[in-house]
Scaffold this motif. Structure first.
Motif, PDB file in Angstrom:
ATOM      1  N   PRO A   3     -13.240  -5.149  16.851  1.00  0.00           N
ATOM      2  CA  PRO A   3     -13.262  -4.806  15.417  1.00  0.00           C
ATOM      3  C   PRO A   3     -12.293  -5.668  14.604  1.00  0.00           C
ATOM      4  CG  PRO A   3     -12.712  -2.863  16.766  1.00  0.00           C
ATOM      5  CD  PRO A   3     -12.892  -4.018  17.706  1.00  0.00           C
ATOM      6  N   ARG A   4     -12.779  -6.123  13.484  1.00  0.00           N
ATOM      7  CA  ARG A   4     -11.971  -6.958  12.588  1.00  0.00           C
ATOM      8  C   ARG A   4     -12.076  -6.415  11.165  1.00  0.00           C
ATOM      9  NH1 ARG A   4     -13.431 -10.331  16.698  1.00  0.00           N
ATOM     10  NH2 ARG A   4     -12.079 -12.094  17.130  1.00  0.00           N
ATOM     11  N   ALA A   5     -10.979  -6.485  10.418  1.00  0.00           N
ATOM     12  CA  ALA A   5     -10.968  -6.021   9.030  1.00  0.00           C
ATOM     13  C   ALA A   5      -9.723  -6.598   8.362  1.00  0.00           C
ATOM     14  CB  ALA A   5     -10.930  -4.492   8.977  1.00  0.00           C
ATOM     15  N   HIS A   6      -9.623  -6.392   7.075  1.00  0.00           N
ATOM     16  CA  HIS A   6      -8.394  -6.820   6.378  1.00  0.00           C
ATOM     17  C   HIS A   6      -8.180  -5.965   5.129  1.00  0.00           C
ATOM     18  CE1 HIS A   6      -4.985  -9.012   5.388  1.00  0.00           C
ATOM     19  NE2 HIS A   6      -5.486 -10.140   4.944  1.00  0.00           N
ATOM     20  N   ILE A  29      10.607  -1.876  19.672  1.00  0.00           N
ATOM     21  CA  ILE A  29       9.801  -2.801  18.869  1.00  0.00           C
ATOM     22  C   ILE A  29       9.167  -2.021  17.712  1.00  0.00           C
ATOM     23  CG2 ILE A  29       7.714  -4.280  18.907  1.00  0.00           C
ATOM     24  CD1 ILE A  29       8.307  -4.767  21.927  1.00  0.00           C
ATOM     25  N   ILE A  30       9.064  -2.648  16.549  1.00  0.00           N
ATOM     26  CA  ILE A  30       8.379  -2.031  15.397  1.00  0.00           C
ATOM     27  C   ILE A  30       6.952  -2.583  15.352  1.00  0.00           C
ATOM     28  CG2 ILE A  30       8.359  -1.790  12.882  1.00  0.00           C
ATOM     29  CD1 ILE A  30      11.522  -2.138  13.146  1.00  0.00           C
ATOM     30  N   TRP A  31       5.983  -1.654  15.437  1.00  0.00           N
ATOM     31  CA  TRP A  31       4.563  -2.013  15.533  1.00  0.00           C
ATOM     32  C   TRP A  31       3.841  -1.623  14.254  1.00  0.00           C
ATOM     33  CZ3 TRP A  31       3.136  -4.011  20.369  1.00  0.00           C
ATOM     34  CH2 TRP A  31       4.025  -3.780  21.429  1.00  0.00           C
ATOM     35  N   VAL A  32       2.980  -2.499  13.782  1.00  0.00           N
ATOM     36  CA  VAL A  32       2.238  -2.266  12.549  1.00  0.00           C
ATOM     37  C   VAL A  32       0.758  -2.471  12.846  1.00  0.00           C
ATOM     38  CG1 VAL A  32       1.841  -3.199  10.231  1.00  0.00           C
ATOM     39  CG2 VAL A  32       4.176  -2.934  11.075  1.00  0.00           C
ATOM     40  N   PHE A  33      -0.068  -1.514  12.418  1.00  0.00           N
ATOM     41  CA  PHE A  33      -1.505  -1.608  12.712  1.00  0.00           C
ATOM     42  C   PHE A  33      -2.247  -2.248  11.551  1.00  0.00           C
ATOM     43  CE2 PHE A  33      -5.838  -0.401  13.526  1.00  0.00           C
ATOM     44  CZ  PHE A  33      -5.920  -0.536  14.900  1.00  0.00           C
ATOM     45  N   ASN A  34      -3.127  -3.181  11.857  1.00  0.00           N
ATOM     46  CA  ASN A  34      -3.969  -3.782  10.817  1.00  0.00           C
ATOM     47  C   ASN A  34      -5.147  -2.859  10.551  1.00  0.00           C
ATOM     48  OD1 ASN A  34      -5.473  -5.434   9.098  1.00  0.00           O
ATOM     49  ND2 ASN A  34      -6.445  -6.512  10.825  1.00  0.00           N
ATOM     50  N   GLY A  35      -4.948  -1.933   9.604  1.00  0.00           N
ATOM     51  CA  GLY A  35      -6.005  -0.998   9.259  1.00  0.00           C
ATOM     52  C   GLY A  35      -5.447   0.128   8.430  1.00  0.00           C
ATOM     53  N   GLU A  36      -6.332   0.988   7.946  1.00  0.00           N
ATOM     54  CA  GLU A  36      -5.883   2.179   7.209  1.00  0.00           C
ATOM     55  C   GLU A  36      -5.388   3.218   8.208  1.00  0.00           C
ATOM     56  OE1 GLU A  36      -6.550   2.609   3.768  1.00  0.00           O
ATOM     57  OE2 GLU A  36      -8.146   1.173   3.311  1.00  0.00           O
ATOM     58  N   LYS A  37      -6.035   3.236   9.384  1.00  0.00           N
ATOM     59  CA  LYS A  37      -5.721   4.206  10.431  1.00  0.00           C
ATOM     60  C   LYS A  37      -5.727   3.471  11.758  1.00  0.00           C
ATOM     61  CE  LYS A  37      -7.319   8.816   9.336  1.00  0.00           C
ATOM     62  NZ  LYS A  37      -8.576   9.431   9.037  1.00  0.00           N
ATOM     63  N   ALA A  38      -4.819   3.848  12.663  1.00  0.00           N
ATOM     64  CA  ALA A  38      -4.799   3.202  13.981  1.00  0.00           C
ATOM     65  C   ALA A  38      -6.032   3.615  14.777  1.00  0.00           C
ATOM     66  CB  ALA A  38      -3.534   3.605  14.721  1.00  0.00           C
ATOM     67  N   LEU A  39      -6.590   2.686  15.517  1.00  0.00           N
ATOM     68  CA  LEU A  39      -7.793   2.972  16.302  1.00  0.00           C
ATOM     69  C   LEU A  39      -7.474   3.363  17.745  1.00  0.00           C
ATOM     70  CD1 LEU A  39     -10.045   0.000  15.059  1.00  0.00           C
ATOM     71  CD2 LEU A  39      -9.975   2.356  14.204  1.00  0.00           C
ATOM     72  N   CYS A  42       1.302   1.153  -6.641  1.00  0.00           N
ATOM     73  CA  CYS A  42       1.658   1.460  -5.257  1.00  0.00           C
ATOM     74  C   CYS A  42       1.448   0.229  -4.382  1.00  0.00           C
ATOM     75  CB  CYS A  42       0.834   2.630  -4.727  1.00  0.00           C
ATOM     76  SG  CYS A  42      -0.898   2.260  -4.592  1.00  0.00           S
ATOM     77  N   THR A  43       2.124   0.255  -3.253  1.00  0.00           N
ATOM     78  CA  THR A  43       1.985  -0.818  -2.272  1.00  0.00           C
ATOM     79  C   THR A  43       0.997  -0.349  -1.209  1.00  0.00           C
ATOM     80  OG1 THR A  43       3.769   0.100  -0.965  1.00  0.00           O
ATOM     81  CG2 THR A  43       4.386  -1.543  -2.617  1.00  0.00           C
ATOM     82  N   PHE A  44       0.633  -1.234  -0.294  1.00  0.00           N
ATOM     83  CA  PHE A  44      -0.207  -0.859   0.855  1.00  0.00           C
ATOM     84  C   PHE A  44       0.729  -0.509   1.999  1.00  0.00           C
ATOM     85  CE2 PHE A  44      -2.611  -1.372   4.698  1.00  0.00           C
ATOM     86  CZ  PHE A  44      -3.907  -1.003   4.375  1.00  0.00           C
ATOM     87  N   VAL A  45       0.659   0.748   2.458  1.00  0.00           N
ATOM     88  CA  VAL A  45       1.521   1.182   3.567  1.00  0.00           C
ATOM     89  C   VAL A  45       0.711   1.162   4.856  1.00  0.00           C
ATOM     90  CG1 VAL A  45       2.914   3.083   4.481  1.00  0.00           C
ATOM     91  CG2 VAL A  45       2.953   2.562   2.040  1.00  0.00           C
ATOM     92  N   PHE A  46       1.227   0.486   5.854  1.00  0.00           N
ATOM     93  CA  PHE A  46       0.527   0.335   7.135  1.00  0.00           C
ATOM     94  C   PHE A  46       0.904   1.455   8.102  1.00  0.00           C
ATOM     95  CE2 PHE A  46      -1.125  -4.011   6.793  1.00  0.00           C
ATOM     96  CZ  PHE A  46      -0.385  -4.510   5.735  1.00  0.00           C
TER      97      PHE A  46
END
Ligand code: FES
Ligand SMILES: [Fe+2]
Length: 335
Positions: free
Chosen positions: A325-328, A135-145, A123-127
């Motif tokens: 908050p920072r993560a990857h 505009i197409i927006w993508v959140f850096n995380g598993e869940k939007a904060l 599987c891929t990582f789905v954002f």
């Protein structure tokens, strides 16, 4: 042999004390700020199309299936790593070009080209993704904060357009966002005449940004009553009156790699007989503001050093970004 003796003078050494209070760079210690990143304009991803984008020093794809939904996922195929951006949209799935493995909108491999059963873990990582304001927006995380900001009017009561094409600048999104609470910059570069003396007292902060309303005039002496906001580290928002009409603007930043941003902008006015004229005027102001900022943003190394009283809100913003908050979580997938 010359016996001219050399005189060595000892000058007192200058004070070279580092006084910067740095903000961590994007990518420092392998993490990035957790915000909604603008990855493309909606018109760049029509139904049936897949596009690749550099993101967080890695790569993702955006594709739109038959059902109209845009999906953002890690670009490298979990089989042996082909870039899915050269693949093809099949119905609501994305098919890899290399061996025709096919991925659903949840990132799971649903079939292989040769007919063997796909491995369970393929599987891929789905954002988290949303499409709003063109505009197409993508959140850096598993869940939007947090969510994107709203304008005071429903979408069907507004006309919108884009003041310029998406573009890349050599700076990080938060450094461009730092222009908004920077009162000195607003006055000297954008020539804003701020009537409100208590600029700093109008700020309302929460965990994911601030907003403030000001009354003043712009460099053409047009009266303004405007609310400005920053959400996360990547969203600039403006809503209010420019002379006798309301206009709204949103600028979303992407982060292809540390030290670089992409910008995506949409302007709004209210529907009506003067909408096109008002929209064009709003675009002109957006283009002028960007042209005033471009060279500064493109060349600076943001180092908070000697701040003064006028920098009160800027200083608070810098503290906000330092603690942000920072993560990857997609790191293993997108490289
Ligand atoms: S690399 Fe994608 S199917 Fe083989
Ligand atoms: Fe600016």
């Amino acid at each position: 042999m010359s016996n001219v003796s050399r005189v060595v003078r000892n000058f007192p050494s200058p004070v070279r004390k580092r006084i910067y209070n740095m903000v961590p760079s994007e990518g420092e210690n392998g993490v990035f700020t957790q915000s909604w990143f603008a990855m493309a304009m909606s018109y760049q991803v029509p139904t049936g199309k897949v596009v690749g984008r550099d993101f967080l020093d890695g790569r993702i794809v955006l594709f739109r299936g038959e059902n109209g939904r845009v999906v953002a996922m890690s670009a490298y195929c979990p089989h042996v790593g082909a870039d899915l951006a050269v693949g093809e949209v099949i119905g609501n799935d994305l098919r890899c070009a290399f061996h025709h493995w096919q991925y659903g909108q949840d990132g799971q491999c649903v079939k292989t080209g040769i007919g063997d059963k796909p491995p369970k873990g393929a599987c891929t990582f789905v954002f988290p993704t949303q499409e709003r304001y063109g505009i197409i927006w993508v959140f850096n995380g598993e869940k939007a904060l947090f969510d994107l900001p709203d304008f005071p009017y429903p979408d069907d009561e507004m006309e919108f357009g884009h003041p310029y094409e998406p573009q890349e600048l050599s700076s990080e999104p938060w450094t461009f966002c730092a222009n908004t609470p920077d009162r000195q910059h607003a006055v000297v570069v954008h020539k804003m005449k701020l009537i409100e003396e208590e600029f700093h007292d109008n700020f309302v902060w929460d965990s994911f940004g601030f907003k403030f309303t000001y009354w003043g005039q712009d460099q053409d002496d047009v009266p303004l009553e405007t609310t400005l906001a920053i959400r996360g580290t990547t969203i600039f928002y403006r809503s209010g009156f420019y002379g006798d009409f309301w206009r709204g603007s949103i600028v979303g930043f992407g982060l292809p790699r540390p030290g670089h941003l992409t910008m995506h902008a949409t302007n709004y006015v209210r529907k009506g007989p003067k909408a096109q004229e008002q929209l064009e005027r709003t675009h002109e102001v957006s283009r002028r503001t960007l042209s005033e900022d471009r060279e500064i943003i493109n060349t600076m190394h943001y180092r908070p050093g000697h701040l003064i009283k006028a920098d009160k809100s800027l200083a608070r913003f810098l503290t906000y970004v330092r603690k942000y908050p920072r993560a990857h979580p997609s790191a293993e997938f997108i490289r």
